[in-house]
Design a protein around this motif. Structure first.
Motif, PDB file in Angstrom:
ATOM      1  N   ALA A  60       0.849  -1.203   0.000  1.00 42.63           N
ATOM      2  CA  ALA A  60       0.000   0.000   0.000  1.00 42.63           C
ATOM      3  C   ALA A  60       0.879   1.246   0.000  1.00 42.63           C
ATOM      4  O   ALA A  60       1.970   1.235   0.570  1.00 42.63           O
ATOM      5  N   PRO A  61       0.403   2.321  -0.613  1.00 38.62           N
ATOM      6  CA  PRO A  61       1.090   3.605  -0.407  1.00 38.62           C
ATOM      7  C   PRO A  61       0.894   4.030   1.045  1.00 38.62           C
ATOM      8  O   PRO A  61      -0.086   3.619   1.677  1.00 38.62           O
ATOM      9  N   HIS A  62       1.814   4.828   1.575  1.00 41.74           N
ATOM     10  CA  HIS A  62       1.650   5.322   2.944  1.00 41.74           C
ATOM     11  C   HIS A  62       0.879   6.639   2.875  1.00 41.74           C
ATOM     12  O   HIS A  62       1.400   7.655   2.420  1.00 41.74           O
ATOM     13  N   PHE A  63      -0.365   6.600   3.341  1.00 40.62           N
ATOM     14  CA  PHE A  63      -1.242   7.766   3.257  1.00 40.62           C
ATOM     15  C   PHE A  63      -1.289   8.502   4.588  1.00 40.62           C
ATOM     16  O   PHE A  63      -1.519   7.893   5.634  1.00 40.62           O
ATOM     17  N   VAL A  64      -1.073   9.826   4.539  1.00 42.41           N
ATOM     18  CA  VAL A  64      -1.210  10.655   5.734  1.00 42.41           C
ATOM     19  C   VAL A  64      -2.278  11.717   5.447  1.00 42.41           C
ATOM     20  O   VAL A  64      -2.085  12.547   4.546  1.00 42.41           O
ATOM     21  N   PRO A  65      -3.410  11.687   6.157  1.00 34.96           N
ATOM     22  CA  PRO A  65      -4.401  12.749   5.950  1.00 34.96           C
ATOM     23  C   PRO A  65      -3.802  14.091   6.366  1.00 34.96           C
ATOM     24  O   PRO A  65      -3.247  14.200   7.462  1.00 34.96           O
ATOM     25  N   CYS A  66      -3.906  15.085   5.507  1.00 36.73           N
ATOM     26  CA  CYS A  66      -3.224  16.355   5.809  1.00 36.73           C
ATOM     27  C   CYS A  66      -3.757  17.448   4.907  1.00 36.73           C
ATOM     28  O   CYS A  66      -3.959  17.226   3.713  1.00 36.73           O
ATOM     29  N   ASP A  67      -3.973  18.614   5.470  1.00 35.30           N
ATOM     30  CA  ASP A  67      -4.268  19.798   4.666  1.00 35.30           C
ATOM     31  C   ASP A  67      -2.925  20.478   4.399  1.00 35.30           C
ATOM     32  O   ASP A  67      -2.274  20.965   5.328  1.00 35.30           O
ATOM     33  N   ILE A  68      -2.529  20.523   3.138  1.00 38.44           N
ATOM     34  CA  ILE A  68      -1.176  21.011   2.820  1.00 38.44           C
ATOM     35  C   ILE A  68      -1.010  22.510   3.044  1.00 38.44           C
ATOM     36  O   ILE A  68       0.104  23.020   2.980  1.00 38.44           O
ATOM     37  N   THR A  69      -2.117  23.213   3.312  1.00 36.73           N
ATOM     38  CA  THR A  69      -1.975  24.640   3.611  1.00 36.73           C
ATOM     39  C   THR A  69      -1.495  24.847   5.051  1.00 36.73           C
ATOM     40  O   THR A  69      -1.111  25.950   5.426  1.00 36.73           O
ATOM     41  N   ASP A  70      -1.548  23.777   5.835  1.00 39.80           N
ATOM     42  CA  ASP A  70      -1.019  23.802   7.202  1.00 39.80           C
ATOM     43  C   ASP A  70       0.445  23.332   7.120  1.00 39.80           C
ATOM     44  O   ASP A  70       0.728  22.132   7.068  1.00 39.80           O
ATOM     45  N   THR A  71       1.353  24.274   7.091  1.00 36.80           N
ATOM     46  CA  THR A  71       2.756  23.952   6.799  1.00 36.80           C
ATOM     47  C   THR A  71       3.356  23.000   7.836  1.00 36.80           C
ATOM     48  O   THR A  71       4.117  22.097   7.495  1.00 36.80           O
ATOM     49  N   ARG A  72       2.985  23.195   9.080  1.00 38.63           N
ATOM     50  CA  ARG A  72       3.515  22.318  10.132  1.00 38.63           C
ATOM     51  C   ARG A  72       3.049  20.865   9.891  1.00 38.63           C
ATOM     52  O   ARG A  72       3.844  19.917   9.988  1.00 38.63           O
ATOM     53  N   ALA A  73       1.765  20.702   9.523  1.00 37.80           N
ATOM     54  CA  ALA A  73       1.225  19.354   9.258  1.00 37.80           C
ATOM     55  C   ALA A  73       1.868  18.755   8.007  1.00 37.80           C
ATOM     56  O   ALA A  73       2.164  17.552   7.961  1.00 37.80           O
ATOM     57  N   LEU A  74       2.105  19.591   7.022  1.00 41.29           N
ATOM     58  CA  LEU A  74       2.748  19.114   5.785  1.00 41.29           C
ATOM     59  C   LEU A  74       4.155  18.606   6.083  1.00 41.29           C
ATOM     60  O   LEU A  74       4.551  17.517   5.652  1.00 41.29           O
ATOM     61  N   ARG A  75       4.902  19.383   6.861  1.00 40.84           N
ATOM     62  CA  ARG A  75       6.263  18.960   7.236  1.00 40.84           C
ATOM     63  C   ARG A  75       6.233  17.649   8.011  1.00 40.84           C
ATOM     64  O   ARG A  75       7.037  16.739   7.773  1.00 40.84           O
ATOM     65  N   ALA A  76       5.282  17.552   8.944  1.00 39.55           N
ATOM     66  CA  ALA A  76       5.176  16.330   9.760  1.00 39.55           C
ATOM     67  C   ALA A  76       4.848  15.133   8.875  1.00 39.55           C
ATOM     68  O   ALA A  76       5.368  14.028   9.083  1.00 39.55           O
ATOM     69  N   ALA A  77       3.975  15.335   7.882  1.00 37.19           N
ATOM     70  CA  ALA A  77       3.605  14.228   6.976  1.00 37.19           C
ATOM     71  C   ALA A  77       4.821  13.773   6.170  1.00 37.19           C
ATOM     72  O   ALA A  77       5.048  12.570   5.982  1.00 37.19           O
ATOM     73  N   ILE A  78       5.596  14.729   5.698  1.00 36.78           N
ATOM     74  CA  ILE A  78       6.796  14.381   4.912  1.00 36.78           C
ATOM     75  C   ILE A  78       7.791  13.627   5.797  1.00 36.78           C
ATOM     76  O   ILE A  78       8.382  12.612   5.390  1.00 36.78           O
ATOM     77  N   ASP A  79       7.956  14.101   7.021  1.00 35.27           N
ATOM     78  CA  ASP A  79       8.872  13.405   7.950  1.00 35.27           C
ATOM     79  C   ASP A  79       8.382  11.989   8.238  1.00 35.27           C
ATOM     80  O   ASP A  79       9.187  11.054   8.306  1.00 35.27           O
ATOM     81  N   GLU A  80       7.063  11.847   8.406  1.00 30.30           N
ATOM     82  CA  GLU A  80       6.501  10.511   8.678  1.00 30.30           C
ATOM     83  C   GLU A  80       6.765   9.560   7.505  1.00 30.30           C
ATOM     84  O   GLU A  80       7.172   8.412   7.689  1.00 30.30           O
ATOM     85  N   VAL A  81       6.556  10.053   6.299  1.00 29.84           N
ATOM     86  CA  VAL A  81       6.784   9.220   5.108  1.00 29.84           C
ATOM     87  C   VAL A  81       8.271   8.849   5.000  1.00 29.84           C
ATOM     88  O   VAL A  81       8.614   7.703   4.685  1.00 29.84           O
ATOM     89  N   ALA A  82       9.143   9.796   5.306  1.00 26.57           N
ATOM     90  CA  ALA A  82      10.587   9.510   5.250  1.00 26.57           C
ATOM     91  C   ALA A  82      10.974   8.460   6.286  1.00 26.57           C
ATOM     92  O   ALA A  82      11.837   7.606   6.049  1.00 26.57           O
ATOM     93  N   GLU A  83      10.335   8.548   7.439  1.00 28.44           N
ATOM     94  CA  GLU A  83      10.579   7.577   8.514  1.00 28.44           C
ATOM     95  C   GLU A  83      10.188   6.158   8.060  1.00 28.44           C
ATOM     96  O   GLU A  83      10.915   5.191   8.284  1.00 28.44           O
ATOM     97  N   VAL A  84       9.051   6.081   7.380  1.00 24.63           N
ATOM     98  CA  VAL A  84       8.515   4.773   6.953  1.00 24.63           C
ATOM     99  C   VAL A  84       9.212   4.252   5.689  1.00 24.63           C
ATOM    100  O   VAL A  84       9.570   3.076   5.600  1.00 24.63           O
ATOM    101  N   ASN A  85       9.402   5.136   4.701  1.00 27.89           N
ATOM    102  CA  ASN A  85       9.887   4.705   3.372  1.00 27.89           C
ATOM    103  C   ASN A  85      11.338   5.054   3.086  1.00 27.89           C
ATOM    104  O   ASN A  85      11.866   4.690   2.039  1.00 27.89           O
ATOM    105  N   GLY A  86      11.966   5.814   3.979  1.00 29.84           N
ATOM    106  CA  GLY A  86      13.326   6.297   3.708  1.00 29.84           C
ATOM    107  C   GLY A  86      13.279   7.725   3.191  1.00 29.84           C
ATOM    108  O   GLY A  86      12.209   8.214   2.785  1.00 29.84           O
TER     109      GLY A  86
END
Ligand SMILES: NC(=O)c1ccc[n+]([C@@H]2O[C@H](COP(=O)([O-])OP(=O)(O)OC[C@H]3O[C@@H](n4cnc5c(N)ncnc54)[C@H](O)[C@@H]3O)[C@@H](O)[C@H]2O)c1
Ligand SMILES: O=C(O)[C@H](O)[C@@H](O)[C@H](O)[C@H](O)CO
Length: 256
Positions: A60-86
């Motif tokens: 499965a793709p790693h899905f993170v629900p996120c409103d990308i206009t919330d910069t802090r949430a966007l950064r956290a989502a990117i960090d989470e994906v990097a943690e999981v996928n590299g």
């Protein structure tokens, strides 16, 4: 799904904004078919789509629900994906909002909201992935623009302003990060018949008027955008950066 295979995308960590609907969903599937590890964000639930992808591709793709206009949430989502996928080596800034509006009806808050999704999120997603790409010696960023800003379409001025700015930002970032081996290109689709376009804007009259402008006499679908994005993400385009590629069935370049 895919007629082409890029070996270097096998195992790549890819982050896509808006990767569960429209063009973005086709991109998620396209990268999965290459063997890439895909992470994506969007606001609405995507669990059904992720289950469908898992059944088809065995992961499965790693899905993170996120409103990308919330910069802090966007950064956290990117960090989470990097943690999981590299560390993210491919960023696709795809999510945008082409809501129609008249300039005279727009207030400052509307303008800020339009820029937040159509431009600001692109900038801060790039800011979040660049240190990861620097650490692994390179990467590819693909920024979605639109040919609409080149056509002088009148009913979506904030969106087209952002589309023009995206190509400018793409060139600036290509220069700024080229020395780190990071390539930054833009892709400007023509009219792509997604579910949203069909539901909101695609009248028979407008579709046939647009077809008159295309050299190639078939409407684009999300799948038509996948190959060009994979190409820009892969080493096949190793010496391309700062470009804006139109994928429009031959509208802007031929008319210019
Ligand atoms: N479809 C076209 O005809 C067309 C033409 C030119 C350019 N484009 C560009 O292609 C890209 C994809 O367009 P599309 O037609 O697939 O769009 P779409 O509306 O079908 O899908 C957009 C995706 O972005 C997500 N999204 C929107 N706002 C968000 C937010 N604030 N936070 C998180 N996610 C959000 C949506 O949930 C969805 O997953 C966009 O950049 C668009 O400008 C599309
Ligand atoms: O990005 C865009 O260009 C818009 O999303 C679209 O709505 C269509 O391309 C336009 O309406 C074609 O006329």
């Amino acid at each position: 799904m895919s007629d082409f295979q890029y070996g270097d995308l096998d195992g790549a960590s890819v982050f896509i904004t808006g990767g569960g609907a429209g063009i973005g969903a086709a991109l998620t599937e396209g990268f999965l078919a290459q063997g890439a590890k895909v992470g994506f964000v969007q606001r609405s639930d995507a669990s059904e789509f992720c289950a469908e992808m898992a059944a088809k591709y065995g992961r499965a793709p790693h899905f993170v629900p996120c409103d990308i206009t919330d910069t802090r949430a966007l950064r956290a989502a990117i960090d989470e994906v990097a943690e999981v996928n590299g560390p993210v080596s491919v960023l696709v800034n795809n999510a945008a909002n082409d809501t129609r509006h008249a300039t005279l009806d727009m207030d400052e808050a509307d303008w800020d909201a339009a820029m937040a999704v159509n431009l600001k999120a692109y900038f801060f997603a790039t800011q979040a992935v660049v240190p990861m790409m620097q650490a692994i010696g390179g990467g590819a960023i693909i920024n979605f623009s639109s040919i609409s800003y080149m056509l002088g379409i009148g009913d979506l001025p904030a969106y087209t302003s952002a589309n023009g700015a995206i190509t400018a930002m793409t060139r600036g970032h290509a220069r700024e990060f080229g020395c780190d081996g990071i390539r930054v290109n833009a892709l400007a689709p023509g009219w792509v018949l997604t579910e949203r376009q069909m539901r909101l804007w695609a009248t028979p009259e407008d579709l046939s008027a647009f077809m008159e402008k295309q050299c190639l006499k078939r409407h684009l679908t999300p799948k038509d955008i996948v190959g060009p994005v994979l190409f820009l993400a892969s080493n096949a385009s190793a010496m391309m950066t700062g470009q804006c590629i139109a994928v429009d069935g031959g509208v802007v370049t031929v008319a210019a």
